[in-house]
Each structure stands twice: as C-alpha cells, then as structure tokens.
Design a protein around this motif. Structure first.
Motif, short mmCIF file in Angstrom:
data_model
loop_
_atom_site.label_atom_id
_atom_site.label_comp_id
_atom_site.label_asym_id
_atom_site.label_seq_id
_atom_site.Cartn_x
_atom_site.Cartn_y
_atom_site.Cartn_z
N ALA A 189 -48.32 -76.48 -87.26
CA ALA A 189 -49.44 -76.00 -88.06
C ALA A 189 -50.74 -76.71 -87.73
CB ALA A 189 -49.13 -76.15 -89.55
N SER A 190 -50.74 -78.03 -87.67
CA SER A 190 -52.00 -78.75 -87.45
C SER A 190 -52.54 -78.50 -86.04
CB SER A 190 -51.82 -80.25 -87.71
OG SER A 190 -50.92 -80.81 -86.79
N THR A 191 -51.65 -78.32 -85.06
CA THR A 191 -52.10 -77.98 -83.70
C THR A 191 -52.70 -76.58 -83.67
OG1 THR A 191 -50.50 -79.45 -82.64
CG2 THR A 191 -51.37 -77.65 -81.31
N ALA A 192 -52.11 -75.65 -84.41
CA ALA A 192 -52.66 -74.29 -84.48
C ALA A 192 -54.06 -74.32 -85.11
CB ALA A 192 -51.73 -73.39 -85.29
N GLU A 193 -54.24 -75.11 -86.16
CA GLU A 193 -55.54 -75.22 -86.81
C GLU A 193 -56.57 -75.84 -85.87
OE1 GLU A 193 -54.88 -77.33 -90.42
OE2 GLU A 193 -53.38 -75.89 -91.12
N ARG A 194 -56.14 -76.83 -85.11
CA ARG A 194 -57.07 -77.45 -84.15
C ARG A 194 -57.47 -76.45 -83.07
NH1 ARG A 194 -56.84 -83.51 -82.06
NH2 ARG A 194 -58.38 -83.41 -80.38
N ALA A 195 -56.51 -75.68 -82.57
CA ALA A 195 -56.81 -74.66 -81.57
C ALA A 195 -57.74 -73.59 -82.14
CB ALA A 195 -55.52 -74.03 -81.06
N ALA A 196 -57.56 -73.24 -83.40
CA ALA A 196 -58.44 -72.26 -84.03
C ALA A 196 -59.87 -72.77 -84.07
CB ALA A 196 -57.94 -71.95 -85.45
N ARG A 197 -60.06 -74.06 -84.34
CA ARG A 197 -61.41 -74.63 -84.32
C ARG A 197 -61.99 -74.60 -82.90
NH1 ARG A 197 -58.90 -78.15 -88.06
NH2 ARG A 197 -58.56 -79.75 -86.47
N ASP A 198 -61.14 -74.89 -81.90
CA ASP A 198 -61.60 -74.81 -80.51
C ASP A 198 -61.96 -73.38 -80.13
OD1 ASP A 198 -61.30 -77.55 -80.05
OD2 ASP A 198 -59.23 -77.35 -79.36
N PHE A 199 -61.29 -72.41 -80.75
CA PHE A 199 -61.54 -71.00 -80.47
C PHE A 199 -62.96 -70.59 -80.86
CE2 PHE A 199 -60.80 -66.43 -81.88
CZ PHE A 199 -60.72 -65.92 -80.59
N LEU A 200 -63.55 -71.29 -81.82
CA LEU A 200 -64.92 -70.99 -82.24
C LEU A 200 -65.93 -71.29 -81.14
CD1 LEU A 200 -64.88 -72.55 -85.84
CD2 LEU A 200 -64.51 -70.15 -85.20
N ARG A 201 -65.56 -72.14 -80.18
CA ARG A 201 -66.52 -72.62 -79.18
C ARG A 201 -66.51 -71.79 -77.90
NH1 ARG A 201 -63.75 -77.48 -80.85
NH2 ARG A 201 -65.00 -78.64 -82.35
N ILE A 202 -65.51 -70.94 -77.72
CA ILE A 202 -65.46 -70.19 -76.46
C ILE A 202 -66.31 -68.92 -76.57
CG2 ILE A 202 -63.17 -71.10 -75.94
CD1 ILE A 202 -62.05 -68.33 -76.60
N GLY A 203 -66.81 -68.44 -75.42
CA GLY A 203 -67.71 -67.30 -75.45
C GLY A 203 -67.00 -65.96 -75.55
N ASP A 204 -65.86 -65.81 -74.85
CA ASP A 204 -65.16 -64.53 -74.81
C ASP A 204 -63.89 -64.62 -75.66
OD1 ASP A 204 -63.99 -62.14 -74.27
OD2 ASP A 204 -63.53 -62.57 -72.16
N PRO A 205 -63.90 -64.03 -76.85
CA PRO A 205 -62.72 -64.13 -77.71
C PRO A 205 -61.63 -63.12 -77.38
CG PRO A 205 -64.41 -62.92 -78.85
CD PRO A 205 -65.00 -63.32 -77.52
N TRP A 206 -61.89 -62.22 -76.42
CA TRP A 206 -60.95 -61.12 -76.18
C TRP A 206 -60.09 -61.32 -74.93
CZ3 TRP A 206 -60.79 -58.87 -80.53
CH2 TRP A 206 -61.94 -58.74 -81.30
N ARG A 207 -60.23 -62.44 -74.27
CA ARG A 207 -59.41 -62.68 -73.09
C ARG A 207 -57.94 -62.75 -73.49
NH1 ARG A 207 -60.66 -67.96 -69.70
NH2 ARG A 207 -62.67 -66.89 -69.60
N TYR A 208 -57.10 -61.98 -72.80
CA TYR A 208 -55.69 -61.92 -73.18
C TYR A 208 -54.93 -63.17 -72.71
CZ TYR A 208 -50.88 -60.36 -73.71
OH TYR A 208 -49.56 -60.27 -74.07
N ALA A 209 -53.99 -63.60 -73.53
CA ALA A 209 -53.10 -64.71 -73.18
C ALA A 209 -51.67 -64.25 -73.34
CB ALA A 209 -53.38 -65.92 -74.08
N GLY A 210 -50.84 -64.51 -72.35
CA GLY A 210 -49.46 -64.05 -72.39
C GLY A 210 -48.68 -64.60 -73.58
N GLU A 211 -49.08 -65.78 -74.06
CA GLU A 211 -48.37 -66.38 -75.20
C GLU A 211 -48.50 -65.55 -76.47
OE1 GLU A 211 -49.12 -69.51 -72.19
OE2 GLU A 211 -50.34 -67.92 -73.10
N LEU A 212 -49.51 -64.66 -76.53
CA LEU A 212 -49.69 -63.82 -77.72
C LEU A 212 -48.52 -62.87 -77.94
CD1 LEU A 212 -53.49 -62.94 -77.40
CD2 LEU A 212 -52.43 -64.45 -79.10
N ALA A 213 -47.76 -62.60 -76.89
CA ALA A 213 -46.62 -61.69 -77.00
C ALA A 213 -45.53 -62.25 -77.89
CB ALA A 213 -46.05 -61.37 -75.61
N HIS A 214 -45.58 -63.56 -78.16
CA HIS A 214 -44.52 -64.22 -78.92
C HIS A 214 -44.90 -64.49 -80.37
CE1 HIS A 214 -42.21 -64.78 -75.25
NE2 HIS A 214 -43.31 -65.24 -74.67
#
Length: 231
Positions: A189-214
C-alpha cells in the motif's frame, strides 16, 4: 498541490486489496526478522537463534552452555567491571543479563526468554549488527528487480522484501505507473501511494504499462482520479 482531503481519499480508495503497509506508525513488537521463529527470545519480544548470538558473543556462548540456564532454572548477572561501566546502557551501570525464564505472555513452549537490561532500540541495533542481513541491493532496471521481488513474495521473505523497497522507490520516479501496478498486485500500500505521488510529476499519463494487465480497472481508475483531483 494536493490537499490533505485528497490524500485521505487516496488512502481510502487507492486500491482494492491493498491492506498491507510496509511501515507502521509505532512498533509494538520486534521487526522482521526478529518478530517470530528462533529458539530464544530476548527481552520478551526479539526472537533469535542461539547459534548466531553465541558465534558473535562469547558472553552469550558461555551463558548458553551453563546447564542450569539451559534448563531455565537460574539466572546470570554479567558484570564486566570498569571495562564496561558506562558503556552499552549509557547510565553508568554494569551490563547485566538476567534470568532465562518463562514467557511473559504465559506461553509455555520450549522457547526461553533472556531478560536483558538494554532497551529495544539498543538490542535491535546489536542484533542487526551480528545477524546475516541482506546487503544494499542494486538493479539495472525495474525488469531486473521484478523477478527477485516476486520470489521474495512467493517465499514470504519479508526481510528481503523490505530491502527491495529503496530501489523500487527509485524506479518509481521514472516509471510510476509500472511501480504502482506492481505494488497493487502485491498489496504494497505505501509503495502504491508513493508511486501515485510520482505519477503527478510525469507529463504523459496515458503511456501503457504491461503491469496494468494484472490489476483491476478500479485500481487504475483510483490512480487517474487521484491525478485529476491533485493537479
């Protein structure tokens, strides 16, 4: 800037199944690998193995060799006189290890308890200094880290899993969606929350990641909703 309300919203809805956090606000028991197992308990909460402690400390080796202590029927005070006074305890007292005895919680198993005068922080530092612990781990890529993290999860190597967090957090800065999805999948959970905060800083939020399939659509939607509310 994301408000406190938004952060609370993330904590509540970030993921389904994210029920385990890597850190707790206050430790009420010893941390891994001293929270379970072993054949001796130090200070009623640090589980350890005699052979590791005895190999590092001739004092403990001698104590464990005494027949009456092995049976849990007597105590031992260790006084190193002037050489140790003012050392270890920080209060000018001699170092003492007293009674091998029954568990404070009433457990009558064969595991015995060594009641020690050192506080929990001091004892944990000593144990981590003598225990075979994983070194700082370095990976060339997230792809190199993932199979190791997966194996650590599979075999419930909690202490090794904690050593993987620093490099995982480093990769999160450049690849937050991948790390987020990975953390969701393995209930971090805490790693997911940290990654979510890092997600705010990237320019393209729509780039696909293979891990999303899981992960579920709900978990991915929580990430996108967090970005919408916080930007």
């Amino acid at each position: 800037m994301c408000s406190n309300v938004d952060s609370e919203h993330l904590n509540r809805t970030l993921l389904e199944g994210c029920t385990l956090a890597e850190s707790q606000p206050a430790r009420t028991a010893a941390a891994a690998p001293f929270d379970e197992g072993g054949d001796i308990v130090l200070r009623s909460d640090f589980h350890a193995y005699r052979w590791i402690i005895a190999a590092a400390s001739p004092v403990f080796a001698d104590m464990f060799s005494l027949p009456q202590l092995a049976r849990g029927t007597a105590g031992l005070d260790i006084d190193r006189d002037a050489d140790m006074r003012g050392d270890g305890n920080g209060d000018g007292e001699s170092t003492k290890v007293s009674t091998l005895g029954p568990r404070e919680d009433g457990d009558r198993s064969d595991t015995q308890v060594v009641q020690m005068t050192e506080d929990s922080n001091t004892l944990e530092t000593l144990l981590r200094g003598i225990y075979p612990c994983p070194p700082a781990l370095h990976f060339a890529s997230l792809d190199a880290l993932k199979p190791v993290a997966s194996a650590a999860h599979k075999y419930q190597l909690d202490y090794l899993a904690s050593a993987l967090l620093p490099p995982l957090h480093t990769f999160s800065r450049a690849e937050p969606v991948r790390v987020y999805a990975w953390a969701v999948r393995f209930d971090m959970a805490s790693t997911a929350e940290r990654a979510a905060r890092d997600f705010l800083r990237i320019g393209d939020p729509w780039r696909y990641a293979g891990e999303l399939a899981h992960i579920s659509a709900r978990a991915y939607h929580a990430l996108l909703e967090y970005r919408r509310r916080c930007r």
